[in-house]
Every structure is written in structure tokens, then in C-alpha cells.
Scaffold this active site. Structure first.
Site, PDB file in Angstrom:
ATOM      1  N   SER A 178       5.987  -5.409   5.964  1.00  0.00           N
ATOM      2  CA  SER A 178       6.494  -4.099   5.565  1.00  0.00           C
ATOM      3  C   SER A 178       6.468  -3.117   6.720  1.00  0.00           C
ATOM      4  CB  SER A 178       5.646  -3.534   4.417  1.00  0.00           C
ATOM      5  OG  SER A 178       5.983  -2.191   4.140  1.00  0.00           O
ATOM      6  N   GLU A 193       5.732  -0.223   6.365  1.00  0.00           N
ATOM      7  CA  GLU A 193       4.605   0.660   6.094  1.00  0.00           C
ATOM      8  C   GLU A 193       3.365   0.270   6.890  1.00  0.00           C
ATOM      9  OE1 GLU A 193       4.699   3.339   4.337  1.00  0.00           O
ATOM     10  OE2 GLU A 193       6.499   3.160   3.103  1.00  0.00           O
ATOM     11  N   TYR A 251      -1.982  -0.409   0.512  1.00  0.00           N
ATOM     12  CA  TYR A 251      -0.831  -1.311   0.612  1.00  0.00           C
ATOM     13  C   TYR A 251      -0.581  -1.706   2.070  1.00  0.00           C
ATOM     14  CZ  TYR A 251       4.013  -2.891   0.692  1.00  0.00           C
ATOM     15  OH  TYR A 251       5.154  -3.624   0.910  1.00  0.00           O
TER      16      TYR A 251
END
Length: 326
Positions: free
Chosen positions: A129, A131, A141
Site C-alpha cells: 500500500s 500508505e 494499517y
């Protein structure tokens, strides 16, 4: 009779799992897809999974995963399962770390054991990801995705496993669940256009992301496992838009008028931490796997709106006809 080699796709009932499974099946690959026990999404997503062998499996079940390897002897494993909400991850940090991070470590260990014991090589792709870096990198996460990414790198560099991470920027389709803000917006635009609601509560509209089409991104995943040498790649369009842009494109596609007349700011929808802007350079993916996005931002959003309009008009929430982006 021995079954032909298969591709194992964890999280096959999710947006990416469906798109990936269908792509692989269309190319003649036998697909085994896992869903977590009691997964409510399967009832809806099953319409898209014809020809896929769906099995129940919790990604935290190490022995269960080893049994899947032994039973199906996949040549490719795509680990797409996991906790996918950045915002909700703050409420379940331990679960997120276990499902996204520790589970990937155990999968890789099982793959190495399987290779060494059975002499059967498997190529592994970890869904990473964007992120993992940026202002939200401290979210549960993001930390869990970093853990999985690092485990994948170790398996490749220290144990010579064909293992790579696709660092995925935001990608969408009509299969995106309503809990995600993108789908929340396209659904609301359709409902407002049809006179079924009159307001939409949203948080920060200035956040900027690189949004692409899920169907394009799963094609990149497959290409990554077909290269001569494994490597990590950023998968993105290279073009950034704000959530305000997405809102305006969605309302225009729906014929819903000016979104400003309907949007209600809601501070409760703000994340504890968020990256204001996330940009990406997909040039390495273009060079290494000859990949680039085929659907642009406006096409992706308009497609989602068209499908939400069709869902509301017909009452049919899921149909294979909804996957045609054009």
C-alpha cells in the site's frame, strides 16, 4: 488425473480478488480463492466468481495455509486478504497487525518450507500500500503493511524466493464497498440524482490521491509474477486528484447538479492521521513490466456512478455486466 497448476488468491471475495480471479481465469489459469469463515461478502460477490474454486480459510491459520499449498500446489500465490480500512485500523490495531503483517510472515515461511520439501517453486505477490509511507505511516494499517513488505523482501533477498510487493496506490471499481469514501460519494451522487436523498456528509475534501482502476492494477500484479526477476513496484497512474475533484466528477456523471448544495461537513469523519497528498511515479512499472493504466480518473469515477445508477434503478446490486468500464 493430476490437476493443472493453480493460482491461489487470498481474499478472493474482495474488489481486487474478484478482478484478479476473473483475469486469471480468462487467461486459462485454474484459480483457487480463499474467503474468511462466515464472510458475508461471498453471498454478493459469488456472481462474479464463476469457475473459481472458493475455499474457506482464515489467513491467520498457518496449518490451513500449508494444507492449501499441499492440496492445490499453486504456482502463484497472490496475498490480497487482510484488513483494508486505514481509518478503522485505529480501533483494531492488534487484529490488523496479525491479519496483515504476521499472517504474511507465516505464509512466506510456509512457502519456503513447501519449496524445500516438495521441490515445487511458487511465486508470491504481496499486496502492499502507498500508505506505507507519508503522514499516515504510523497508522496500524500502514505499520502492518510495512511488516508484510519487509517479510516479502527478506524472503526474496535472503532465501531466493520469487516474492515481490506491489505498492498499490488507490484503485477503484463498482465493487468497492460502501464503507470507502469513493463509493460513498458515487452512491450518494446517484441517489441524489434520482431524488432519493438530499445530503452527503463528508470529511476533508482537500486530500489528494492517485486513483486508478482496479482492473488495471490486478493486470500489473500478474505481470509482476511473469517477469524474469522479482522486484517491488509502485502501481499507480502518475496523476493526482483531490477528493473534491472526485466529488465534482461523480455529481456531473450522475447529473446531480452542484455538489456544494448537498455536502455537509462532518468532523467525525476525519482520520486521526492522514496524508494530505500522495503522489506516485509509475515509470518503473512501465519499464519493468510494460504496464500503464488504461482507464483515467474521470472514466473510473463515471463508471462507478453509472453502475450505482443501474443498481438503484433495477434493484440488482451485483451483476457481471457492471464490470465493463466502458
Amino acid at each position: 488425473m493430476v490437476a493443472p497448476p493453480a493460482a491461489l488468491v487470498t481474499g478472493v471475495s474482495g474488489q481486487d480478488g474478484v478482478h484478479l480471479a476473473r483475469l486469471l481465469a480468462d487467461r486459462g489459469t485454474r484459480v483457487v480463492g480463499t474467503v474468511r469463515p462466515g464472510d458475508p461478502a461471498l453471498a454478493d460477490m459469488g456472481v462474479y466468481l464463476g469457475g473459481v474454486e472458493v475455499v474457506t480459510h482464515d489467513v491467520r491459520d498457518d496449518e490451513g495455509f500449508r494444507a492449501l499449498l499441499q492440496a492445490h500446489r499453486p504456482t502463484m500465490v497472490f496475498n490480497l486478504a487482510g484488513f483494508s480500512s486505514v481509518g478503522a485500523s485505529w480501533d483494531h490495531p492488534e487484529l490488523v497487525d496479525e491479519v496483515n503483517g504476521a499472517a504474511a510472515e507465516r505464509m512466506l515461511a510456509a512457502l519456503l518450507d513447501h519449496r524445500d520439501r516438495a521441490g515445487f517453486d511458487v511465486r508470491y505477490l504481496q499486496a502492499g500500500s502507498a500508505e506505507e509511507t507519508g503522514d499516515a505511516a504510523d497508522s496500524p494499517y500502514a505499520r502492518s503493511k510495512v511488516r508484510a513488505h519487509e517479510a516479502t523482501t527478506r524472503a526474496r533477498e535472503e532465501h531466493d524466493l520469487f516474492a515481490c510487493t506491489a505498492v498499490l496506490h488507490n484503485h477503484e471499481s463498482p465493487l468497492r464497498p460502501l464503507r470507502f469514501v469513493t463509493r460513498k460519494i458515487t452512491r450518494a451522487a446517484a441517489e441524489i440524482a434520482l431524488g432519493r436523498r438530499d445530503e452527503l456528509a463528508l470529511g476533508n475534501l482537500s486530500v489528494a490521491r492517485d486513483w486508478g482502476a482496479a482492473a488495471d492494477y490486478v493486470d500489473a500484479m500478474v505481470r509482476m509474477l511473469q517477469t524474469q526477476a522479482p522486484t517491488d513496484l509502485v502501481i499507480a497512474t502518475g496523476v493526482t486528484h483531490t477528493l473534491q475533484d472526485l466529488l465534482e466528477v461523480a455529481f456531473e456523471a450522475a447529473g446531480a447538479g452542484d455538489p456544494a448544495a448537498y455536502v455537509v461537513p462532518d468532523p467525525a469523519l476525519l482520520r486521526p492521521a492522514d496524508s494530505p497528498t500522495m503522489t506516485a511515479d509509475p515509470s518503473e512499472a512501465r519499464r519493468v513490466i510494460d504496464w500503464e493504466a488504461t482507464a483515467n480518473f474521470e472514466e473510473v469515477v463515471a463508471h462507478m456512478v453509472r453502475v450505482d445508477l443501474a443498481r438503484l434503478r433495477t434493484g440488482v446490486e451485483e451483476s457481471v455486466d457492471y464490470l465493463d468500464v466502458r
